[in-house]
Design a protein around this motif. Sequence first.
Motif, PDB file in Angstrom:
ATOM      1  N   GLN A  43      -0.556   0.091   1.514  1.00  0.00           N
ATOM      2  CA  GLN A  43      -0.863  -0.965   2.877  1.00  0.00           C
ATOM      3  C   GLN A  43      -1.360  -1.177   3.591  1.00  0.00           C
ATOM      4  OE1 GLN A  43       2.776   1.493   4.369  1.00  0.00           O
ATOM      5  NE2 GLN A  43       3.628  -0.269   4.184  1.00  0.00           N
ATOM      6  N   CYS A  52       9.874  -1.946   6.867  1.00  0.00           N
ATOM      7  CA  CYS A  52       9.047  -1.298   6.231  1.00  0.00           C
ATOM      8  C   CYS A  52       7.513  -2.522   7.154  1.00  0.00           C
ATOM      9  CB  CYS A  52       8.491  -2.814   4.991  1.00  0.00           C
ATOM     10  SG  CYS A  52       7.253  -2.213   3.925  1.00  0.00           S
ATOM     11  N   HIS A  91      10.516   6.564   0.766  1.00  0.00           N
ATOM     12  CA  HIS A  91       9.987   4.737   0.666  1.00  0.00           C
ATOM     13  C   HIS A  91       8.215   4.965   0.667  1.00  0.00           C
ATOM     14  CE1 HIS A  91       9.646   1.390   3.667  1.00  0.00           C
ATOM     15  NE2 HIS A  91       9.079   1.461   3.430  1.00  0.00           N
ATOM     16  N   HIS A 127       6.152   3.164  -2.977  1.00  0.00           N
ATOM     17  CA  HIS A 127       4.773   1.982  -2.311  1.00  0.00           C
ATOM     18  C   HIS A 127       3.512   2.545  -3.645  1.00  0.00           C
ATOM     19  CE1 HIS A 127       5.811  -0.158   1.017  1.00  0.00           C
ATOM     20  NE2 HIS A 127       5.840   0.324   1.953  1.00  0.00           N
TER      21      HIS A 127
HETATM   22 NI    NI Z   1       6.843   0.282   3.821  1.00  0.00          NI
END
Ligand code: NI
Length: 192
Positions: free
Chosen positions: A73, A118, A161, A165
């Motif tokens: 991310q 998210c 979660h 990813h």
């Molecule tokens: Ni997320």
Amino acid sequence: MSKFTKDYIITMKDIVREGDPILRKETAEVPLPVSEEDRDTLACMMQYLKNSQDPKLARKYNLREGVGLSANQIGLDKRMFVMYFTDEKGKLHERAVVNPKIISHSTAMIYLPQSEGCLSVDRDIKGYVPRYERIKAKAFDENGEEFTVRLRGFAAIVFQHEFDHLNGVMFYDRINQTNPFKLPENVEINSL
Ligand code: NI
Ligand code: K2U
């Protein structure tokens, strides 16, 4: 040299948004022992979570609240993430997770009634995200020490979660495409 040094402050401009291929990648194992650079990155990611949960700092840096954050991310192809939150029993979960493996899980499932969000998704997606109610996972911490953790409830949701990813899975992939509020049949599933 990564820009995510000890004193770098991650803000929303560093958060990769959906559409970037790195969010759909099976990310790469982190070399062990954990390098100083990777340790600093994990500390930087953890600081983001703490800053995002501090009303003054969240406003100052315009941060979206996060209870978990994965390395891809912030654009890094590394199997690592951080978690920082207090669970429904008041237990603080503050953990850096490197090269995680889910080694077992319950058949029973749970979901957040308000759906999930998210940091990499700038839209409001409604629907139930079925997750395992309990998981047992093995991973390494920021010092390269192996640990085993058993999580349930909200902590299990956060872990799954973030784990998703690392495998290029987004939370909405798990929502029933024809009826977002339809729950899986033939399996015990409860709202958190
Ligand atoms: Ni997320
Ligand atoms: O990975 C991320 O994008 C961070 C998510 C993780 C997450 C989403 C839904 C359920 C559990 C974890 C952000 O933390 S979304 C913001 C948030 C804040 C508090 C509680 C739940 C979600």
